[in-house]
Write a protein that holds these residues in place. Structure first.
Motif, PDB file in Angstrom:
ATOM      1  N   TRP A 177     -48.934   6.781   9.155  1.00 34.50           N
ATOM      2  CA  TRP A 177     -47.513   7.061  10.038  1.00 34.50           C
ATOM      3  C   TRP A 177     -46.919   8.367   9.889  1.00 34.50           C
ATOM      4  CZ3 TRP A 177     -45.299   3.256  12.972  1.00 34.50           C
ATOM      5  CH2 TRP A 177     -44.074   3.588  13.605  1.00 34.50           C
ATOM      6  N   GLN A 178     -46.881   8.688   8.592  1.00 33.98           N
ATOM      7  CA  GLN A 178     -46.232  10.238   8.202  1.00 33.98           C
ATOM      8  C   GLN A 178     -46.960  11.339   8.722  1.00 33.98           C
ATOM      9  OE1 GLN A 178     -43.113   9.422   7.253  1.00 33.98           O
ATOM     10  NE2 GLN A 178     -42.881   9.649   5.286  1.00 33.98           N
ATOM     11  N   ALA A 179     -48.314  11.133   8.839  1.00 34.32           N
ATOM     12  CA  ALA A 179     -49.211  12.211   9.297  1.00 34.32           C
ATOM     13  C   ALA A 179     -49.032  12.545  10.968  1.00 34.32           C
ATOM     14  CB  ALA A 179     -50.618  11.715   9.170  1.00 34.32           C
ATOM     15  N   VAL A 180     -48.615  11.719  11.708  1.00 36.22           N
ATOM     16  CA  VAL A 180     -47.975  11.652  13.095  1.00 36.22           C
ATOM     17  C   VAL A 180     -46.573  12.058  13.175  1.00 36.22           C
ATOM     18  CG1 VAL A 180     -47.581  10.490  15.275  1.00 36.22           C
ATOM     19  CG2 VAL A 180     -49.738  10.126  13.768  1.00 36.22           C
ATOM     20  N   TYR A 181     -45.594  11.355  12.449  1.00 29.06           N
ATOM     21  CA  TYR A 181     -44.428  11.427  12.676  1.00 29.06           C
ATOM     22  C   TYR A 181     -43.502  12.457  11.974  1.00 29.06           C
ATOM     23  CZ  TYR A 181     -44.817   7.351  15.650  1.00 29.06           C
ATOM     24  OH  TYR A 181     -45.128   6.397  16.838  1.00 29.06           O
ATOM     25  N   ARG A 182     -44.005  12.916  10.858  1.00 32.10           N
ATOM     26  CA  ARG A 182     -43.051  14.006  10.220  1.00 32.10           C
ATOM     27  C   ARG A 182     -43.092  15.260  10.732  1.00 32.10           C
ATOM     28  NH1 ARG A 182     -43.326  14.218   3.670  1.00 32.10           N
ATOM     29  NH2 ARG A 182     -41.772  12.343   3.961  1.00 32.10           N
ATOM     30  N   PRO A 183     -44.233  15.795  11.232  1.00 31.64           N
ATOM     31  CA  PRO A 183     -44.245  17.231  12.144  1.00 31.64           C
ATOM     32  C   PRO A 183     -43.318  16.736  13.129  1.00 31.64           C
ATOM     33  CG  PRO A 183     -46.488  16.350  11.508  1.00 31.64           C
ATOM     34  CD  PRO A 183     -45.751  15.166  11.111  1.00 31.64           C
TER      35      PRO A 183
END
Length: 534
Positions: free
Chosen positions: A279-285
């Motif tokens: 999840w974080q790999a997609v949404y954090r950037p």
């Protein structure tokens, strides 16, 4: 009786047992032919605009090849309309074959529960020898009846690591809900495939309901795609459309950045460590870039629209894979030759049209729902149908297909002749609609109305009294209310008459309107979670 049975010859004993069994389980001549299995797939909030078989600007950018298989192998309906464009009431209408004011489930407000003691199409199928099941999102409260097996999400359910409820109680599972529902459905069908009884299974998905959380295999698949904006994305609600201007469901104002658009660097709740990392790999950037660019005004609306579409369509990609997996299973198991497959949604949805997301309105995008049906040997492959059909008809159609009698209290009509390409001459030329949930979070006024081939007449009522009339030929985007235009006086007079005829036919009335307003007020008093009444 025992001594009599003992004295009978084996052949007479078999005959006697057969007669007794037939008396207890009457099967009509119509039912004696091999009846099809039925796989009823329904998603939640799937706009017809987001199915590539329907064409449109999204077809090439976000195709749905597996749902499209139902169109190429069966019938695609261009004008399937719902009676009340909101989740629970739509499901209640499908099960009961009756409008909301007759089945009692008029809105999704707190405490609403479907009365399962009433007649449903699934109960009729059971009586005629079908094994029935519902797997996924039912969203009707209470304990379902009319099913030999149920395995359902509580309420709205979760996208990840969901809780399910079956006959033995409540339990939790790890994984993505769309995929879990699919596997459960195939497992149940596999148990039924050697049975002498036909089956009917409702595989009803949560996706792509708000807040549009893509599965682990679909996260980020559209991040490099820019989707075309609908021409009404920046609708200003002029054109004498007072009710539309009161909305609280706009992409510009209503979408919640953290909840809807995932614009946060905080961990997403309910995910395990692996899911959280994906999840974080997609949404954090995305969040970091958003902070840097800090769009405002129309640029912010455009940004939010693209974020919405990328997540919404990624959820649909998982639903499409689900449909493909089920269709492949039917082929591999040999069940495909005698199985009818339906795909639909509980209603339509806004993909930026009029600046909106959600549903509820009687305007085109939420009134119209996708419907595709495949039935080998009966439906001509690749058929496109333009008859005016409704979710009110679904239950009656399945009862008719099962060879049973349609209960008198059901208000829809069997589409079986339509499926065979033999639409009756007296098929409906107008559709009646009624929406009740107001006040509520999206501030869509209570309204009812009539749609014909060329016109739409709507009455918004309770804390507003506004009529709207749309010329669907000249104004297909429904941007100008011509109710007060003298040029439409004769049209208006005809539509008012037809509207009242339909209200009489379906036994709806102003007194019932008041009854449901009063009932809603009582719900508010008893349940403080309903905060919308003023």
């Amino acid at each position: 009786m025992k001594s009599v049975l003992v004295s009978l010859k084996p052949s007479y004993l078999v005959l006697l047992i057969s007669v007794v069994f037939a008396a207890c389980n009457p099967v009509t001549k119509k039912q004696s032919a091999q009846r099809p299995n039925i796989v009823f797939i329904m998603s939640d909030d799937h706009a017809f605009q987001a199915i590539s078989a329907y064409g449109g600007p999204l077809a090439e950018l976000a195709p749905t090849p597996n749902i499209d298989r139902l169109a190429s192998g069966g019938m695609l309906f261009n004008r399937c309309m719902v009676t009340n464009s909101i989740c629970g009431p739509s499901r209640a209408t499908i099960l009961s074959g009756r409008y909301s004011h007759k089945n009692g489930f008029v809105d999704n407000s707190g405490g609403s529960k479907f009365d399962f003691s009433q007649q449903t199409f699934t109960k009729v199928l059971q009586e005629t020898g079908y094994k029935t099941a519902v797997i996924g999102k039912l969203h009707l409260g209470g304990t379902p009846s009319g099913f030999d097996y149920f395995d359902i999400l509580p309420g709205q359910g979760r996208y990840y690591n969901p809780t399910f409820i079956n006959q033995t109680g409540e339990y939790k599972m790890e994984g993505y809900t769309t995929e879990i529902i699919t596997d459960k459905t195939i497992e149940w069908m596999n148990e039924m495939k050697d049975s002498t009884q036909p089956f009917m299974v409702m595989m009803w998905h949560k996706a792509p309901h708000r807040s549009w959380e893509p599965g682990p295999n679909e996260l980020g698949i559209y991040e490099d795609v820019t989707f075309p904006e609908p021409p009404t994305l920046f609708d200003d609600y002029e054109g004498d459309r007072k009710a539309a201007a009161l909305n609280n469901m706009s992409i510009a104002q209503t979408m919640i950045p953290v909840y809807d658009l995932k614009l946060t660097d905080q961990p997403r709740g309910g995910l395990n460590a692996e899911q959280q990392e994906q999840w974080q790999a997609v949404y954090r950037p995305i969040y970091e870039e958003f902070k840097q660019t800090n769009p405002t005004g129309e640029d912010l609306v455009r940004f939010k629209y693209q974020r919405y579409m990328r997540d919404y369509l990624a959820c649909i990609a998982s639903v499409d894979k689900s449909v493909g997996k089920v269709l492949d299973y039917l082929t591999e198991s040999g069940l495909d030759k005698n199985t009818l497959v339906i795909y639909s949604s509980d209603q339509g949805f806004y993909l930026g049209e009029h600046g909106w997301f959600d549903k509820r309105w009687m305007y085109k995008e939420s009134l119209r729902t996708p419907l595709l049906i495949s039935w080998p040997g009966v439906i001509e492959p690749g058929t496109v149908n333009n008859d005016m059909v409704s979710n009110l008809d679904f239950g009656e159609t399945l009862i008719d297909i099962a060879g049973a009698e349609i209960p008198e209290e059901m208000q829809g009509r069997s589409m079986l002749p339509v499926l065979k390409g033999e639409t009756p001459a007296d098929w409906r030329k107008a559709h009646y609609y009624h929406y009740y949930e107001h006040p509520s979070e999206h501030n869509v006024m209570r309204h009812y109305g009539i749609t014909t081939d060329n016109y739409k007449l709507i009455h918004f009522y309770y804390d507003i009294d506004e009529w709207e009339l749309y010329d669907l030929t000249k104004d297909p985007l429904e941007m100008k209310n011509v109710y007060n235009d003298p040029a439409y006086d004769s049209v208006k007079e005809t539509l008012h008459k037809e509207l009242e005829e339909l209200r009489t036919q379906y036994e709806d009335s102003d007194s019932l309107n008041q009854h449901f307003i009063d009932e809603y007020k009582e719900k508010v008093k008893k349940n403080p979670r309903i905060e919308y009444w003023k």
